[in-house]
Structures are given as structure tokens and as C-alpha cells.
Design an enzyme around this catalytic site. Sequence first.
Site, PDB file in Angstrom:
ATOM      1  N   ASP A 199      -6.672  -2.774  -6.781  1.00  0.00           N
ATOM      2  CA  ASP A 199      -7.280  -3.333  -5.572  1.00  0.00           C
ATOM      3  C   ASP A 199      -7.543  -4.815  -5.785  1.00  0.00           C
ATOM      4  OD1 ASP A 199      -9.853  -3.864  -3.663  1.00  0.00           O
ATOM      5  OD2 ASP A 199      -8.656  -2.198  -2.914  1.00  0.00           O
ATOM      6  N   ARG A 233      -8.025  11.752  -4.741  1.00  0.00           N
ATOM      7  CA  ARG A 233      -9.215  11.064  -4.199  1.00  0.00           C
ATOM      8  C   ARG A 233     -10.380  12.027  -4.018  1.00  0.00           C
ATOM      9  NH1 ARG A 233     -13.007   8.481  -3.233  1.00  0.00           N
ATOM     10  NH2 ARG A 233     -13.247   6.713  -1.809  1.00  0.00           N
ATOM     11  N   ARG A 255       0.820  -1.222   0.000  1.00  0.00           N
ATOM     12  CA  ARG A 255       0.000   0.000   0.000  1.00  0.00           C
ATOM     13  C   ARG A 255       0.850   1.266   0.000  1.00  0.00           C
ATOM     14  NH1 ARG A 255      -4.209  -1.740   4.645  1.00  0.00           N
ATOM     15  NH2 ARG A 255      -5.396  -3.302   3.523  1.00  0.00           N
ATOM     16  N   ARG A 264      -3.402   6.338   0.745  1.00  0.00           N
ATOM     17  CA  ARG A 264      -4.057   7.376   1.532  1.00  0.00           C
ATOM     18  C   ARG A 264      -3.155   8.173   2.468  1.00  0.00           C
ATOM     19  NH1 ARG A 264      -8.530   3.598   4.096  1.00  0.00           N
ATOM     20  NH2 ARG A 264      -6.736   2.179   3.997  1.00  0.00           N
ATOM     21  N   TYR A 287     -14.565 -11.869   1.340  1.00  0.00           N
ATOM     22  CA  TYR A 287     -15.138 -10.552   1.058  1.00  0.00           C
ATOM     23  C   TYR A 287     -16.466 -10.674   0.316  1.00  0.00           C
ATOM     24  CZ  TYR A 287     -11.370  -7.323   2.403  1.00  0.00           C
ATOM     25  OH  TYR A 287     -10.478  -6.557   3.100  1.00  0.00           O
TER      26      TYR A 287
END
Length: 366
Positions: free
Chosen positions: A80, A43, A30, A34, A159
Site C-alpha cells: 500500500d 482478508r 490493484r 478485493r 493523506y
Amino acid sequence: MTEFPPLKNDLILRAALGKKTERAPVWFMRQAGRYLPEFRKEREKHDFFTLCRTPKLATLITLQPIDRYDLLDAAIIFSDILVIPQALGLEVEMLSGKGPHFPNPLKVPQDIDTRLRKHVNVYEELKYVFEAITMTRKALNGRVPLIGFIGAPWTLMAYMIEGGGSNNLSKAKTWLFSYPEESKRLLQKITDIGIEFLIGQIKSGAQMVQVFESWGGELSPYDFNIFSLPYITQIAEKVKTQLKQENIEPVPMVIFCKGSWYALESLSNIGYDTISLDWTIDPAYAKAITKGRVTLQGNMDPNVLHGTHEEIRSTVRRMLENFGTGEKYIVNLGHGITPTTDPENVKVFLETVHKVGLELNNNIIN
């Protein structure tokens, strides 16, 4: 195959294959995301999956940490793991502050046949990932290798049934223990797509690939051997076999099974070149179990990056001293970098990896 600029830094590729290196290479899970203010600006303008599905934007974001630090030894494509469920026909949203959300997850085994696509044309459904990889590889201009990835079948299945994150995966595990054969059928369906997806990424320019079994540690050792190990084994074997059949140079393959410390010996025997470790595994234990069969990667707790600069430096030094710096080790965290991490702390981490890595390697040589 597309022609790409010559590679200037192959440190991580050599390390992943167990070859000697001048220092231990470093990258983050990652690393494009973010915690970076430049990512948050993008974003604000775009939905998360719009960023993933737009090759130009995915390239921009993949390059952000490479441009900011110039101390990383690899880029990982911005995407992702949940693009595979999307390709299968499920809707996935990324909710701000909450993470992934499936508005209508799988509920009963019949949903496999009635709600998932029977045949997935990976090169159509996930074309945007392939295009982003090719575009990014060219934009990197050989600075560092580019990593591709997929989610492992059990993690994706969980998921798809839970509908998002979960504390106990009770819905997904209900499938395993109530519908084991149907669960295996779903796992195989995801596996087949994952294999084709990884091969497509490699053909598009990925120079190393990682399989994320993020929820591996939620399974008991017995259940891991039934519902995870056979499928991640297939991925390594079939990707390498098909590349060989098509006369395509193989790339290093990495497996990351978070929490599955009990599976280290098995993982070191199923065809992956590198095993990524979470922070709960002692380096000496990992080295003793794997016996040099694979390269090790990781394993610092990502939350150390919330600590003082002094603590970051001492933890990095300890990690490098324990794992070694010149062979069969890649520096990384034990999971993805957290959104609240200070970018300055990341810089301290990277500078320390370079400084201490070279220092320790020189001491060995001298």
C-alpha cells in the site's frame, strides 16, 4: 544481489522502454485485491496491514491474479502507498468499506518535527516490503516481471493531513496556501524516503516501478508545478543516478498522475520511461503531446468492467486501435480495478487484449 530465475516473459519491460513488442502487454493497477474471492478469504482471516507486513501472505496475494488468469504480463507487489506514512511514525488503519484512516493526522506544521520520525531507517521500517518482493520474485519463477511502487509525495502528504479520503482536500490545501515553505519541507522529507524505498525495492527484485500521484488532479496546473512536479522529478532523477553509481541495472519507471492531463508534456520530460493515463485523456491528445518520448499506459475507465462482455470487448478494441499494439503502449485501466468488479469480466478483458492485440499487430506486419 539475489539470484533469481530467468525471466520468460519480458514483454512489459520492452514496452515500457519503448521497444517493439509482439502485442501490447497488459496488467492492472490493484490487480491483487478485493475483487478476487480468494483475496477476500485471506482478508477475513487477517487485518489489511497484517497482509502487507507478512511477506508470505503478501506473496500469496500478489500471485493470486497471476495464477487465476495466466494472461497478465506483470505482477505488482501487494502492498500500500501508505506504508511510508507508517514508517514516518503515523498510525494508519484500513477500515472495511471506508478505506484508509489516520486516527491522528497532522494538524499543524509543528507536527512535522514533533510527531514524525526525524530519521527513518527504510531498510528496517519497510523491511517486510523488501522481503515480500524477494520472496515473490522467486515464487514467480520468471513467469512475468514484478512491479514495485510508491505513493508520490503530494498524495501521501494529503493523506497524512486529511486523515483519509476527501472530496476537496481542504485541510491539505490549507497547508499549501498557509504554510508553503513548511509544506515543501514535508514534501521533501517524503521524497527522500520514497527515493530510498524505491531503490530498496529494485535491489530486492522489483523489475519495474510506478509512482502513484493519485491526487495530482486536485492541484491547479500552477500548484502542480510547485508542489508535485519538482518532487516526482527528483524521484526519477535520483533513483536512476544512485542505481548507476552502484552499478545496478536500471529498471523502467512509470509515473501516474491521475487527473493531471495538463502536465503531460512536463511528465514526458522528467526521466520517466512510461506515463500512465486516466480515462479522461484522449489517446490522440496524449500521443500528440508526448511525441513518442515515452511509452503510454492505460487508460480505460475501470467501470467499463461492470458493463456487458460486448461493451468490454468493443472498448478494448477501440483502445488498442487508438494507442497501437506493437510499440510504446501498455494496456491498463485509468485507475485501480474496483472491488465490485466481476472476475469473469476481467477474464473477458484480458482475452480480448490478447486476441485483438495479436490481430492488429499481424495486420500491421502483413
